[in-house]
Design a protein around this motif. Structure first.
Motif, short mmCIF file in Angstrom:
data_model
loop_
_atom_site.label_atom_id
_atom_site.label_comp_id
_atom_site.label_asym_id
_atom_site.label_seq_id
_atom_site.Cartn_x
_atom_site.Cartn_y
_atom_site.Cartn_z
N SER A 43 44.35 -6.69 9.72
CA SER A 43 43.88 -8.01 10.12
C SER A 43 44.99 -9.05 9.99
N TYR A 44 45.77 -8.95 8.93
CA TYR A 44 46.79 -9.96 8.65
C TYR A 44 48.09 -9.72 9.40
N LYS A 45 48.54 -8.47 9.44
CA LYS A 45 49.86 -8.17 9.99
C LYS A 45 49.83 -7.59 11.40
N GLY A 46 48.64 -7.20 11.87
CA GLY A 46 48.57 -6.65 13.21
C GLY A 46 48.94 -5.18 13.24
N SER A 47 49.37 -4.72 14.42
CA SER A 47 49.65 -3.30 14.63
C SER A 47 51.15 -3.03 14.59
N ASN A 48 51.82 -3.54 13.56
CA ASN A 48 53.26 -3.35 13.50
C ASN A 48 53.62 -1.99 12.90
N GLU A 49 54.90 -1.68 12.88
CA GLU A 49 55.37 -0.37 12.44
C GLU A 49 54.98 -0.08 11.00
N GLU A 50 55.07 -1.08 10.15
CA GLU A 50 54.73 -0.91 8.74
C GLU A 50 53.27 -0.53 8.57
N VAL A 51 52.39 -1.23 9.28
CA VAL A 51 50.95 -0.97 9.17
C VAL A 51 50.60 0.40 9.75
N VAL A 52 51.23 0.76 10.86
CA VAL A 52 50.98 2.08 11.47
C VAL A 52 51.31 3.19 10.49
N LYS A 53 52.40 3.02 9.76
CA LYS A 53 52.78 4.02 8.75
C LYS A 53 51.71 4.12 7.67
N GLN A 54 51.13 2.98 7.30
CA GLN A 54 50.07 2.99 6.29
C GLN A 54 48.83 3.72 6.79
N VAL A 55 48.52 3.54 8.07
CA VAL A 55 47.37 4.23 8.66
C VAL A 55 47.62 5.73 8.67
N ILE A 56 48.83 6.14 9.03
CA ILE A 56 49.18 7.56 9.05
C ILE A 56 49.07 8.16 7.65
N ALA A 57 49.53 7.39 6.64
CA ALA A 57 49.45 7.86 5.26
C ALA A 57 48.00 7.99 4.81
N PHE A 58 47.15 7.02 5.23
CA PHE A 58 45.73 7.07 4.87
C PHE A 58 45.08 8.30 5.49
N GLU A 59 45.39 8.57 6.76
CA GLU A 59 44.79 9.73 7.44
C GLU A 59 45.25 11.03 6.79
N LYS A 60 46.50 11.06 6.34
CA LYS A 60 47.02 12.25 5.69
C LYS A 60 46.30 12.50 4.37
N GLU A 61 46.01 11.42 3.65
CA GLU A 61 45.33 11.56 2.36
C GLU A 61 43.84 11.79 2.52
N TYR A 62 43.25 11.15 3.55
CA TYR A 62 41.80 11.29 3.78
C TYR A 62 41.54 11.70 5.23
N PRO A 63 41.90 12.95 5.59
CA PRO A 63 41.78 13.39 6.99
C PRO A 63 40.36 13.38 7.54
N ASN A 64 39.38 13.47 6.68
CA ASN A 64 37.99 13.49 7.13
C ASN A 64 37.23 12.21 6.77
N SER A 65 37.96 11.15 6.51
CA SER A 65 37.34 9.91 6.10
C SER A 65 36.43 9.33 7.18
N ARG A 66 35.29 8.85 6.75
CA ARG A 66 34.36 8.23 7.70
C ARG A 66 34.87 6.86 8.16
N PHE A 67 35.92 6.37 7.52
CA PHE A 67 36.47 5.06 7.88
C PHE A 67 37.58 5.14 8.93
N LEU A 68 38.05 6.36 9.22
CA LEU A 68 39.21 6.52 10.09
C LEU A 68 39.00 5.97 11.49
N THR A 69 37.87 6.26 12.08
CA THR A 69 37.60 5.80 13.45
C THR A 69 37.65 4.29 13.53
N ARG A 70 37.01 3.62 12.56
CA ARG A 70 36.97 2.17 12.56
C ARG A 70 38.37 1.59 12.37
#
Length: 223
Positions: A43-70
């Motif tokens: 919400s704060y930083k948008g879809s920049n490279e840093e945030v994308v890396k955080q999303v990738i890390a989250f998916e790696k840690e929680y591959p089946n998370s119900r929050f991923l789609t959102r």
């Protein structure tokens, strides 16, 4: 954080606190909190490279998370703020009641700052910003444009005078902040000469004595 402070973690840095103490939390709570903090970052930083890396890390840690789609959908929405994407047009009144629009500054670099008279963190950045403005003194190709979210016009004008906030001032009486995805203030953007986003949430004036923000603005000016 107050009850259980962590050495080396600044109060209020929730991401660092979670990273340092994740093993102490229930896994389900850690996942939920991680997703909420990540959404705040998007919400704060948008879809920049840093945030994308955080999303990738989250998916790696929680591959089946119900929050991923959102989270991924939210990331796609924020692609509208990527550098090169057109900034949202607006027409807002200045302190004299004269309409000011973003298009007025085509050919110039615009430092856009959403703030309010009641916002402590916003006001705390005003004094450090003077050093940044001094650096660009006499440079007519850069505009410091402040958009107040104040509902009360008198409070807005009083704060400008009291805190000696130099630059151009308009008041958001049309919820322009919503178009810019502003979820908290201060919220800043740099718009390039063509009216496109150059940077979202660039370094604050108070960071590194203003040098980091000056570097970003000089880069924008050089293009």
């Amino acid at each position: 954080m107050l009850n259980h402070p962590t050495q080396g973690v600044e109060f209020g840095d929730h991401n660092a606190y979670l990273k340092a103490n994740k093993s102490k939390f229930h896994p389900a709570f850690a996942e939920t909190l991680s997703s909420e903090l990540l959404e705040e970052e998007i919400s704060y930083k948008g879809s920049n490279e840093e945030v994308v890396k955080q999303v990738i890390a989250f998916e790696k840690e929680y591959p089946n998370s119900r929050f991923l789609t959102r989270i991924k959908n939210y990331l796609i929405e924020k692609e509208a703020f990527l550098p090169g994407k057109p900034a949202f047009a607006f027409i807002l009144p200045d302190t004299a009641g004269k309409n000011v629009q973003l298009a007025d500054f085509k050919g110039k670099i615009v430092y856009l700052d959403f703030w309010a008279s009641w916002c402590g963190p916003c006001l705390a950045e005003m004094k450090p910003s003077l050093k940044v403005k001094e650096h660009f003194k006499g440079h007519d190709e850069i505009v410091f444009l402040y958009i107040s979210t104040d509902k009360n016009e008198a409070d807005w004008k009083k704060a400008i005078a009291k805190h000696q906030i130099t630059g151009l001032h308009v008041r958001d009486n049309q919820n322009v902040s919503n178009n810019f995805g502003v979820s908290g203030i201060p919220s800043t953007f740099i718009i390039d000469r063509n009216g496109n986003f150059q940077a979202i949430q660039p370094p604050k004036p108070s960071e590194n004595n203003g040098k980091d923000l000056i570097k970003v603005l000089e880069s924008a000016l050089s293009k």
